[in-house]
Design an enzyme around this catalytic site. Structure first.
Site, mmCIF file in Angstrom:
data_model
loop_
_atom_site.group_PDB
_atom_site.id
_atom_site.type_symbol
_atom_site.label_atom_id
_atom_site.label_comp_id
_atom_site.label_asym_id
_atom_site.label_seq_id
_atom_site.Cartn_x
_atom_site.Cartn_y
_atom_site.Cartn_z
ATOM 1 N N CYS A 87 102.060 -33.465 67.651
ATOM 2 C CA CYS A 87 102.883 -34.607 68.052
ATOM 3 C C CYS A 87 102.958 -34.726 69.576
ATOM 4 C CB CYS A 87 104.242 -34.540 67.368
ATOM 5 S SG CYS A 87 104.993 -36.163 67.266
ATOM 6 N N HIS A 184 103.777 -33.102 62.085
ATOM 7 C CA HIS A 184 104.460 -31.809 62.259
ATOM 8 C C HIS A 184 104.151 -30.847 61.111
ATOM 9 C CE1 HIS A 184 107.236 -32.870 65.596
ATOM 10 N NE2 HIS A 184 106.945 -34.093 65.180
ATOM 11 N N GLU A 186 104.608 -27.779 60.977
ATOM 12 C CA GLU A 186 105.588 -26.678 60.927
ATOM 13 C C GLU A 186 106.819 -27.044 60.106
ATOM 14 O OE1 GLU A 186 105.117 -28.781 63.249
ATOM 15 O OE2 GLU A 186 107.010 -29.314 64.202
HETATM 16 N N1 GLN Z 1 107.397 -39.917 70.531
HETATM 17 C C1 GLN Z 1 107.339 -38.632 71.188
HETATM 18 C C2 GLN Z 1 106.579 -38.733 72.513
HETATM 19 O O1 GLN Z 1 105.920 -39.690 72.739
HETATM 20 C C3 GLN Z 1 106.689 -37.593 70.319
HETATM 21 C C4 GLN Z 1 107.547 -37.358 69.113
HETATM 22 C C5 GLN Z 1 107.459 -35.974 68.536
HETATM 23 O O2 GLN Z 1 106.909 -35.043 69.115
HETATM 24 N N2 GLN Z 1 108.040 -35.833 67.361
HETATM 25 O O3 GLN Z 1 106.657 -37.853 73.315
#
Ligand code: GLN
Length: 206
Positions: A87, A184, A186
């Site tokens: 992410c 994610h 995890e």
């Molecule tokens: N939207 C977040 C970003 O752009 C990432 C979201 C996340 O890691 N769950 O940094």
């Protein structure tokens, strides 16, 4: 061969990654330790690193994190150092990133992977959701993936392999020793992604 795996960060889902990695080591019967990596020195001491989710602009701005990121940059220039970014971690690993809503963010990036990442790709209506994904490197059985304000990969270089897609969105990529996921892994109790990362680490550790 004992592995030392670091989970980088000052905020975000660090504990969950540590637990998932420990469980994956156990399942694979691989000896290793997992540490919460905060400083540059700690980064230099590990065999592989996980960069978790969070808010990529915020974590990029924290000065201690900045120093740890410099250590990662140093290390990836010197050796083939395996990194799993999830992410916000995927965003930080990219060479290029922009936000779907606000456009350019000029945020701190590692530039490890030859990819362009669009932040908040799924828009506001679909902030969080789960989906069954096929991830080519972990086998046929689908993986229940949790997406939270997730990014997606919009462009990628010739050495990048697409390993997971959700409809037309690219949500998983691999470039040699680097693995980037928009979701994610995890947050579920399926440890196959972490197991795959441990295998990658063993491949690169000499
Ligand atoms: N939207 C977040 C970003 O752009 C990432 C979201 C996340 O890691 N769950 O940094």
């Amino acid at each position: 061969m004992k592995l030392k795996i670091g989970v980088l960060g000052l905020q975000g889902d660090i504990e969950e990654h540590i637990e998932a990695t420990k469980l994956a080591l156990k399942k694979l019967n691989v000896e290793g330790e997992v540490i919460w990596t905060k400083s540059g020195e700690e980064v230099l001491s590990v065999d592989g690193l996980i960069i978790p989710g969070g808010e990529s602009t915020v974590i990029g701005l924290l000065s201690t994190y900045g120093r740890a990121l410099d250590a990662v940059k140093e290390k990836i220039l010197e050796e083939e150092f395996p990194i799993l970014g999830t992410c916000a971690g995927l965003i930080i690993m990219a060479k290029r990133a922009y936000d779907k809503i606000v456009g350019q963010t000029n945020q701190e990036l590692l530039g490890a992977m030859d990819i362009t990442v669009e932040r908040n790709s799924f828009g506001r209506q679909k902030e969080s959701f789960e989906a069954d994904l096929h991830i080519s490197v972990i086998g046929e059985k689908s993986f229940r993936a949790v997406f939270i304000r997730a990014p997606s990969v919009k462009e990628y270089g010739s050495k990048v392999e697409v390993i997971a897609k959700l409809e037309e969105y690219i949500v998983g990529v691999k470039e040699r020793n680097f693995l980037g996921l928009a979701f994610h892994p995890e947050l579920t109790n399926d440890t196959r992604v972490h197991e795959y990362f441990i295998n990658l680490l063993q491949e690169y550790k000499r």
